[in-house]
Write an enzyme that holds these catalytic residues in place. Sequence first.
Site, PDB file in Angstrom:
ATOM      1  N   LEU A  24      93.383  60.537  45.221  1.00 55.31           N
ATOM      2  CA  LEU A  24      93.029  60.125  46.585  1.00 55.31           C
ATOM      3  C   LEU A  24      92.507  61.339  47.352  1.00 55.31           C
ATOM      4  O   LEU A  24      93.257  62.275  47.616  1.00 55.31           O
ATOM      5  CB  LEU A  24      94.244  59.541  47.303  1.00 55.31           C
ATOM      6  CG  LEU A  24      94.977  58.388  46.597  1.00 55.31           C
ATOM      7  CD1 LEU A  24      96.089  57.851  47.481  1.00 55.31           C
ATOM      8  CD2 LEU A  24      94.016  57.283  46.201  1.00 55.31           C
ATOM      9  N   ALA A  25      91.227  61.305  47.680  1.00 56.46           N
ATOM     10  CA  ALA A  25      90.617  62.492  48.282  1.00 56.46           C
ATOM     11  C   ALA A  25      89.618  62.129  49.385  1.00 56.46           C
ATOM     12  O   ALA A  25      88.688  62.870  49.656  1.00 56.46           O
ATOM     13  CB  ALA A  25      89.919  63.308  47.197  1.00 56.46           C
ATOM     14  N   GLY A  27      90.309  61.389  52.660  1.00 56.61           N
ATOM     15  CA  GLY A  27      90.692  61.697  54.038  1.00 56.61           C
ATOM     16  C   GLY A  27      90.020  62.959  54.550  1.00 56.61           C
ATOM     17  O   GLY A  27      89.549  63.797  53.789  1.00 56.61           O
ATOM     18  N   ARG A  31      94.754  67.353  60.373  1.00 58.23           N
ATOM     19  CA  ARG A  31      95.659  68.437  60.771  1.00 58.23           C
ATOM     20  C   ARG A  31      95.175  69.818  60.330  1.00 58.23           C
ATOM     21  O   ARG A  31      95.672  70.837  60.776  1.00 58.23           O
ATOM     22  CB  ARG A  31      97.073  68.164  60.213  1.00 58.23           C
ATOM     23  CG  ARG A  31      97.787  67.029  60.937  1.00 58.23           C
ATOM     24  CD  ARG A  31      98.982  66.512  60.156  1.00 58.23           C
ATOM     25  NE  ARG A  31      98.590  65.598  59.079  1.00 58.23           N
ATOM     26  CZ  ARG A  31      99.427  65.035  58.210  1.00 58.23           C
ATOM     27  NH1 ARG A  31     100.714  65.300  58.275  1.00 58.23           N
ATOM     28  NH2 ARG A  31      98.986  64.222  57.279  1.00 58.23           N
ATOM     29  N   GLN A  90      85.205  55.286  49.544  1.00 58.04           N
ATOM     30  CA  GLN A  90      85.950  54.544  50.566  1.00 58.04           C
ATOM     31  C   GLN A  90      85.249  54.857  51.885  1.00 58.04           C
ATOM     32  O   GLN A  90      85.466  55.919  52.478  1.00 58.04           O
ATOM     33  CB  GLN A  90      87.413  55.049  50.589  1.00 58.04           C
ATOM     34  CG  GLN A  90      88.295  54.332  51.592  1.00 58.04           C
ATOM     35  CD  GLN A  90      89.618  55.058  51.826  1.00 58.04           C
ATOM     36  OE1 GLN A  90      89.791  56.233  51.489  1.00 58.04           O
ATOM     37  NE2 GLN A  90      90.563  54.359  52.432  1.00 58.04           N
ATOM     38  N   THR A  96      95.940  55.329  52.796  1.00 58.93           N
ATOM     39  CA  THR A  96      96.084  55.515  51.344  1.00 58.93           C
ATOM     40  C   THR A  96      96.130  54.171  50.603  1.00 58.93           C
ATOM     41  O   THR A  96      95.651  54.063  49.480  1.00 58.93           O
ATOM     42  CB  THR A  96      97.351  56.329  51.028  1.00 58.93           C
ATOM     43  OG1 THR A  96      98.446  55.774  51.776  1.00 58.93           O
ATOM     44  CG2 THR A  96      97.200  57.785  51.408  1.00 58.93           C
ATOM     45  N   GLU A 173     107.470  56.120  56.666  1.00 60.71           N
ATOM     46  CA  GLU A 173     106.590  57.186  57.143  1.00 60.71           C
ATOM     47  C   GLU A 173     107.189  57.781  58.419  1.00 60.71           C
ATOM     48  O   GLU A 173     107.733  57.056  59.264  1.00 60.71           O
ATOM     49  CB  GLU A 173     105.186  56.641  57.413  1.00 60.71           C
ATOM     50  CG  GLU A 173     104.433  56.256  56.149  1.00 60.71           C
ATOM     51  CD  GLU A 173     104.380  57.365  55.111  1.00 60.71           C
ATOM     52  OE1 GLU A 173     104.058  58.517  55.459  1.00 60.71           O
ATOM     53  OE2 GLU A 173     104.688  57.090  53.932  1.00 60.71           O
ATOM     54  N   TYR A 408      59.886  94.560  47.028  1.00 63.59           N
ATOM     55  CA  TYR A 408      59.470  93.461  47.892  1.00 63.59           C
ATOM     56  C   TYR A 408      58.286  93.896  48.738  1.00 63.59           C
ATOM     57  O   TYR A 408      58.348  94.924  49.415  1.00 63.59           O
ATOM     58  CB  TYR A 408      60.669  93.086  48.782  1.00 63.59           C
ATOM     59  CG  TYR A 408      60.471  91.855  49.625  1.00 63.59           C
ATOM     60  CD1 TYR A 408      60.031  90.667  49.065  1.00 63.59           C
ATOM     61  CD2 TYR A 408      60.747  91.887  50.990  1.00 63.59           C
ATOM     62  CE1 TYR A 408      59.869  89.531  49.843  1.00 63.59           C
ATOM     63  CE2 TYR A 408      60.598  90.755  51.770  1.00 63.59           C
ATOM     64  CZ  TYR A 408      60.156  89.574  51.195  1.00 63.59           C
ATOM     65  OH  TYR A 408      59.995  88.451  51.967  1.00 63.59           O
ATOM     66  N   ALA A 444      60.886 114.980  42.054  1.00 65.32           N
ATOM     67  CA  ALA A 444      61.680 114.524  43.201  1.00 65.32           C
ATOM     68  C   ALA A 444      60.773 114.205  44.382  1.00 65.32           C
ATOM     69  O   ALA A 444      59.732 114.825  44.572  1.00 65.32           O
ATOM     70  CB  ALA A 444      62.694 115.602  43.580  1.00 65.32           C
TER      71      ALA A 444
HETATM   72  C1  UD1 Z   1     101.364  60.750  52.287  1.00 66.86           C
HETATM   73  C2  UD1 Z   1     102.382  59.612  52.122  1.00 66.86           C
HETATM   74  C3  UD1 Z   1     103.783  60.143  52.402  1.00 66.86           C
HETATM   75  C4  UD1 Z   1     104.074  61.315  51.485  1.00 66.86           C
HETATM   76  C5  UD1 Z   1     102.989  62.387  51.581  1.00 66.86           C
HETATM   77  C6  UD1 Z   1     103.174  63.416  50.493  1.00 66.86           C
HETATM   78  C7  UD1 Z   1     101.202  57.579  52.811  1.00 66.86           C
HETATM   79  C8  UD1 Z   1     101.070  56.533  53.848  1.00 66.86           C
HETATM   80  N1  UD1 Z   1     102.091  58.549  53.058  1.00 66.86           N
HETATM   81  O1  UD1 Z   1     101.377  61.140  53.647  1.00 66.86           O
HETATM   82  O2  UD1 Z   1     104.748  59.124  52.179  1.00 66.86           O
HETATM   83  O3  UD1 Z   1     105.337  61.864  51.797  1.00 66.86           O
HETATM   84  O4  UD1 Z   1     101.688  61.823  51.415  1.00 66.86           O
HETATM   85  O5  UD1 Z   1     102.316  64.495  50.618  1.00 66.86           O
HETATM   86  O6  UD1 Z   1     100.561  57.522  51.783  1.00 66.86           O
HETATM   87  N2  UD1 Z   1      93.455  59.540  51.695  1.00 66.86           N
HETATM   88  C9  UD1 Z   1      92.424  58.722  51.268  1.00 66.86           C
HETATM   89  N3  UD1 Z   1      92.014  57.716  52.077  1.00 66.86           N
HETATM   90  C10 UD1 Z   1      92.596  57.451  53.280  1.00 66.86           C
HETATM   91  C11 UD1 Z   1      93.651  58.293  53.706  1.00 66.86           C
HETATM   92  C12 UD1 Z   1      94.069  59.311  52.878  1.00 66.86           C
HETATM   93  O7  UD1 Z   1      91.882  58.912  50.184  1.00 66.86           O
HETATM   94  O8  UD1 Z   1      92.162  56.508  53.952  1.00 66.86           O
HETATM   95  C13 UD1 Z   1      93.861  60.666  50.821  1.00 66.86           C
HETATM   96  C14 UD1 Z   1      93.787  62.009  51.525  1.00 66.86           C
HETATM   97  O9  UD1 Z   1      92.515  62.609  51.307  1.00 66.86           O
HETATM   98  C15 UD1 Z   1      94.920  62.788  50.882  1.00 66.86           C
HETATM   99  C16 UD1 Z   1      95.900  61.739  50.425  1.00 66.86           C
HETATM  100  O10 UD1 Z   1      95.210  60.493  50.485  1.00 66.86           O
HETATM  101  O11 UD1 Z   1      94.486  63.542  49.772  1.00 66.86           O
HETATM  102  C17 UD1 Z   1      97.136  61.673  51.311  1.00 66.86           C
HETATM  103  O12 UD1 Z   1      96.751  61.486  52.640  1.00 66.86           O
HETATM  104  P1  UD1 Z   1      97.500  62.242  53.839  1.00 66.86           P
HETATM  105  O13 UD1 Z   1      96.843  61.833  55.093  1.00 66.86           O
HETATM  106  O14 UD1 Z   1      97.618  63.680  53.539  1.00 66.86           O
HETATM  107  O15 UD1 Z   1      98.921  61.528  53.761  1.00 66.86           O
HETATM  108  P2  UD1 Z   1     100.292  62.128  54.310  1.00 66.86           P
HETATM  109  O16 UD1 Z   1     100.360  61.898  55.765  1.00 66.86           O
HETATM  110  O17 UD1 Z   1     100.475  63.511  53.811  1.00 66.86           O
HETATM  111 MG    MG Z   2      99.238  64.848  52.840  1.00 67.81          MG
END
Ligand code: UD1
Ligand code: MG
Length: 472
Positions: A24-25, A27, A31, A90, A96, A173, A408, A444
Site C-alpha cells: 500500500l503506497a 497515500g 504528516r 487508486q 487503506t 484506530e 566547452y 608550462a
Molecule cells: C495504519 C493502520 C493502523 C496501524 C498503522 C501501522 C489503517 C486504517 N490503520 O495507520 O492500524 O497501526 O498503519 O503503521 O490502516 N495508503 C494507501 N491508500 C490510502 C491510504 C493509505 O495506499 O488511501 C497507504 C499509505 O501510502 C501507507 C499505508 O497505506 O503506506 C498506511 O497508511 P497510513 O496513512 O500511514 O496509515 P496509519 O495512519 O499509519
Molecule cells: Mg503509517
Amino acid sequence: MNMSLMQENGNEGTHFQDVCGLILAAGKGTRMQSDYPKVLQPLLDTPMLRYVYRAVEPLLAADKISTVVGYRQELIQDVFPDQSGRFIVQNEQLGTGHALQCSLQALSGHGCPWCLVVNGDVPLIKSEPLESLIRETRRQQAVLGFLTLELARPAGYGRVLRGEDGRVLSILEEKDIKDNDRYLKIREVNSGIYCLDLAGIKPYVRNLTNQNQQGEYYITQLVDLLVREQKRVAAVKGGSNHDFLGVNSPRELIQAEEALRQEIVDHWLDRGVVIHNPGQVRIAPTVFIEPGVEMTGPVELYGQSFMERGVRLDSHIWIKDGLFGPNARVRAFSHLEGVKVGPSCQVGPFARLRPEAELKAGSRVGNFVEIKKAVLDKSCKVNHLSYIGDAYLGEGVNVGAGTITCNYDGKNKHLTHIGNQVFIGSNTALVAPVKVGQNSLIGAGSVVTKDVPEKTLAVARAKQKHLVRRKK
Ligand code: UD1
Ligand code: MG
C-alpha cells in the site's frame, strides 16, 4: 559485484507459490509535511519503498507483487521501473480499505489463494516475520492474519482489542478512540501487515464503510466484520520488534534511518570491514564491501558502489555509484559520483570525481582536481588544481598543476586526447578538440589550440621579453 546487502537478502528465503503480495503506497503521508510521496522519502539515499520490496521479494514471485499507488504516482513509477506493469492506481486515496477494494480484481488475476498486504511505510521490515505471518495465518486457517507489536509508546497506531479469552475483537484506530483512556493505554498495536485469504475476505472488503473520524475506509475494519460473523482472525504477536515501526513523520523517518544505518554498519563490521568512528558512517543497502576494506567516519557510501579488498577510505568522503579496485585509496574531503577507480589508485585529499571519471591502475588524482567524463590510463598523475573533462589520458601521463581541458566552446563539448607518456607543463590550457601525440612535452603556461605530433616539445605562449625599466 552483484552482492549488495539488498541482493544478498534477496537471494535467501522461500518462494510461496500460492501467495501474492500487495504493497500500500498510494497515500501522500500528510504528516511528513512534504509534497513528495511518503514512500519515496529517502533513508540512506534509498527510497523507503525499496526496503519494503527487499523484505517481500525473497518470499514471493516478483511478478505477483503489486503496489497500490495514487498520490503523485508517476514519480513512484519512475523510481521503480523494475516494478512496471504491476502498479495498481487508486485515484482517490479514501483509505487503506479502499486501496484494497481497488486492488481485489488485479490480485485475483495472480491466481493465488493468499495475499500478503504490507503498508509501504515500514522500511525496517524483514522477510522472517512476514514469513511467520503467512505460515501462522494458514496454520490457524484464519481468513485474516495480522502482525501486532508491543510498544511502550503506542501513540498513532491502531490498538488491538482482545477479549478476556485473548481472542482479537477489533483494531481501534487512535482517532476513533475519543479519549477513552482504557483503550489508549493498550500497548499492543497493529503493524499494518496482513495475510488475507482472498476468497474468504472478498465479501467483507465490499462491505467496508467510512463511518469513522477520518471518513476513510479502513482495512482494519475487516477485523470487526469478520469477528462479528465468527470468522477466524489471527493476531500474530511480533513482540516489541522495532522492525515493524511505521514512518509517518520526519522524526520517525530519521529514527528509522538511524536504525537501518546501525544495522548496515554492523553487518559489514561482522564481515571483516574495519570501520573506525562507525557512528558517522552511512552505507546504503545497495553498496557491497569486501572484507579487508578500511574506512574512517564520517563517510557516506551510496548507490551501486563496490569496494574490493584493501580499499581505504579516509574521513569526510562522499561516494555514490563508485567502483573501487583492490587497494585503491581515497583521502579526506573527496566527493565521487559515477566513477571507476582502479587498483592501487590514489584520490584526494580534496578531489572531485564526477560521472564517467575512470582511473586505471596506479593513477593518482590529487588536491583540488576535478575530473569529469575522462579516462586516465595506467599510472597517470594529475596531482594539483586541475580540471580534466571529456578527455583521454594515455599511460603514464603527467599533468602539471593548474592544467585545464577547455572542453566547452559555449555550445558543444569537445574531446582532448593525450598520448602515452606525455608531460604537460603547469598552467596549460588544452583547447579542445585537440590531440597531443605520445612522448611529447608541453611547455608550462601554454595555450594549446593545435594538435601536437609525437615526441615533440610544444610551447604555445608569448616569448619572454626583457625591456629597459623606465625610472620614475
Ligand atoms: C495504519 C493502520 C493502523 C496501524 C498503522 C501501522 C489503517 C486504517 N490503520 O495507520 O492500524 O497501526 O498503519 O503503521 O490502516 N495508503 C494507501 N491508500 C490510502 C491510504 C493509505 O495506499 O488511501 C497507504 C499509505 O501510502 C501507507 C499505508 O497505506 O503506506 C498506511 O497508511 P497510513 O496513512 O500511514 O496509515 P496509519 O495512519 O499509519
Ligand atoms: Mg503509517
